[in-house]
Motif scaffolding. Structure first.
Motif, mmCIF file in Angstrom:
data_model
loop_
_atom_site.group_PDB
_atom_site.id
_atom_site.type_symbol
_atom_site.label_atom_id
_atom_site.label_comp_id
_atom_site.label_asym_id
_atom_site.label_seq_id
_atom_site.Cartn_x
_atom_site.Cartn_y
_atom_site.Cartn_z
ATOM 1 N N MET A 16 0.837 -1.210 0.000
ATOM 2 C CA MET A 16 0.000 0.000 0.000
ATOM 3 C C MET A 16 0.868 1.255 0.000
ATOM 4 O O MET A 16 0.473 2.284 -0.553
ATOM 5 C CB MET A 16 -0.922 0.003 1.222
ATOM 6 C CG MET A 16 -2.061 -0.989 1.100
ATOM 7 S SD MET A 16 -3.084 -1.108 2.577
ATOM 8 C CE MET A 16 -3.476 0.591 2.901
ATOM 9 N N ALA A 17 2.050 1.158 0.578
ATOM 10 C CA ALA A 17 2.980 2.291 0.597
ATOM 11 C C ALA A 17 3.777 2.379 -0.706
ATOM 12 O O ALA A 17 4.681 3.187 -0.835
ATOM 13 C CB ALA A 17 3.931 2.155 1.783
ATOM 14 N N LYS A 18 3.418 1.523 -1.648
ATOM 15 C CA LYS A 18 4.074 1.475 -2.964
ATOM 16 C C LYS A 18 5.575 1.181 -2.848
ATOM 17 O O LYS A 18 6.404 1.757 -3.567
ATOM 18 C CB LYS A 18 3.820 2.747 -3.753
ATOM 19 C CG LYS A 18 2.338 2.968 -4.059
ATOM 20 C CD LYS A 18 2.157 4.063 -5.062
ATOM 21 C CE LYS A 18 0.761 4.404 -5.422
ATOM 22 N NZ LYS A 18 -0.330 3.582 -5.212
ATOM 23 N N ALA A 19 5.906 0.278 -1.932
ATOM 24 C CA ALA A 19 7.307 -0.116 -1.755
ATOM 25 C C ALA A 19 7.819 -0.787 -3.030
ATOM 26 O O ALA A 19 7.097 -1.522 -3.689
ATOM 27 C CB ALA A 19 7.432 -1.077 -0.577
ATOM 28 N N ARG A 20 9.050 -0.495 -3.371
ATOM 29 C CA ARG A 20 9.698 -1.155 -4.504
ATOM 30 C C ARG A 20 10.613 -2.269 -4.026
ATOM 31 O O ARG A 20 11.039 -3.108 -4.806
ATOM 32 C CB ARG A 20 10.471 -0.151 -5.337
ATOM 33 C CG ARG A 20 9.544 0.839 -6.043
ATOM 34 C CD ARG A 20 10.295 1.791 -6.925
ATOM 35 N NE ARG A 20 11.183 2.617 -6.104
ATOM 36 C CZ ARG A 20 12.297 3.190 -6.544
ATOM 37 N NH1 ARG A 20 12.650 3.049 -7.791
ATOM 38 N NH2 ARG A 20 13.031 3.920 -5.739
ATOM 39 N N TYR A 21 10.919 -2.246 -2.742
ATOM 40 C CA TYR A 21 11.795 -3.236 -2.129
ATOM 41 C C TYR A 21 11.111 -3.792 -0.884
ATOM 42 O O TYR A 21 10.504 -3.042 -0.124
ATOM 43 C CB TYR A 21 13.124 -2.604 -1.694
ATOM 44 C CG TYR A 21 13.798 -1.808 -2.765
ATOM 45 C CD1 TYR A 21 14.556 -2.435 -3.738
ATOM 46 C CD2 TYR A 21 13.679 -0.424 -2.798
ATOM 47 C CE1 TYR A 21 15.166 -1.704 -4.738
ATOM 48 C CE2 TYR A 21 14.283 0.319 -3.796
ATOM 49 C CZ TYR A 21 15.032 -0.326 -4.761
ATOM 50 O OH TYR A 21 15.638 0.396 -5.743
ATOM 51 N N LEU B 265 4.758 -7.287 -9.835
ATOM 52 C CA LEU B 265 5.094 -5.908 -9.486
ATOM 53 C C LEU B 265 6.574 -5.597 -9.671
ATOM 54 O O LEU B 265 7.020 -4.495 -9.364
ATOM 55 C CB LEU B 265 4.680 -5.615 -8.040
ATOM 56 C CG LEU B 265 3.200 -5.807 -7.727
ATOM 57 C CD1 LEU B 265 2.929 -5.558 -6.255
ATOM 58 C CD2 LEU B 265 2.338 -4.911 -8.609
ATOM 59 N N ASN B 266 7.334 -6.582 -10.130
ATOM 60 C CA ASN B 266 8.774 -6.425 -10.326
ATOM 61 C C ASN B 266 9.450 -5.934 -9.042
ATOM 62 O O ASN B 266 10.259 -5.002 -9.067
ATOM 63 C CB ASN B 266 9.057 -5.487 -11.493
ATOM 64 C CG ASN B 266 10.483 -5.606 -11.977
ATOM 65 O OD1 ASN B 266 11.097 -6.660 -11.889
ATOM 66 N ND2 ASN B 266 11.030 -4.516 -12.483
#
Length: 120
Positions: A28-33, A62-63
């Motif tokens: 939800m926090a749009k984490a990429r890692y 989501l890669n």
């Protein structure tokens, strides 16, 4: 499903549900890692399999880049691209995860498989 527990306090969820909630919050926090510390700890094997399937799907769709620390070596190696063995805080071995799955020494030390006895 976790959605059935929407009104329940997080601390009252099961271990697997708490892991899924933590992952959901990161998404939800749009984490990429994602940094995952022992996502399988204390969970039933079926719950572990479910969590790892969901992680694999999220990683692909989501890669996402994931740093995963888990003593459940087989599950972790199945999901990972690369693997590292730490002994007393030092990296003692690194390489391609799928090669670790096939390595006899790794199997014996971390995956609970014994080497076949040598027959004469």
């Amino acid at each position: 499903m976790l959605s059935e527990r929407a009104e329940q306090l997080a601390g009252l969820l099961s271990g697997g549900q708490q892991q899924m909630l933590a992952i959901g919050r990161a998404l939800m926090a749009k984490a990429r890692y994602l940094l995952l510390d022992e996502p399988s700890m204390g969970l039933a094997p079926l719950v572990v399999a479910d969590i790892y399937q969901k992680l694999a799907r999220l990683r692909k769709e989501l890669n996402l880049t994931m740093l995963l620390v888990d003593q459940n070596a087989k599950a972790a190696l199945t999901l990972a691209d690369r693997a590292y063995v730490l002994v007393n805080g030092q990296i003692t071995r690194s390489g391609i995860a799928r090669e670790f799955l096939e390595d006899a020494a790794i199997q014996e030390a971390f995956l609970g498989r014994k080497r076949a006895p040598i027959c004469s």
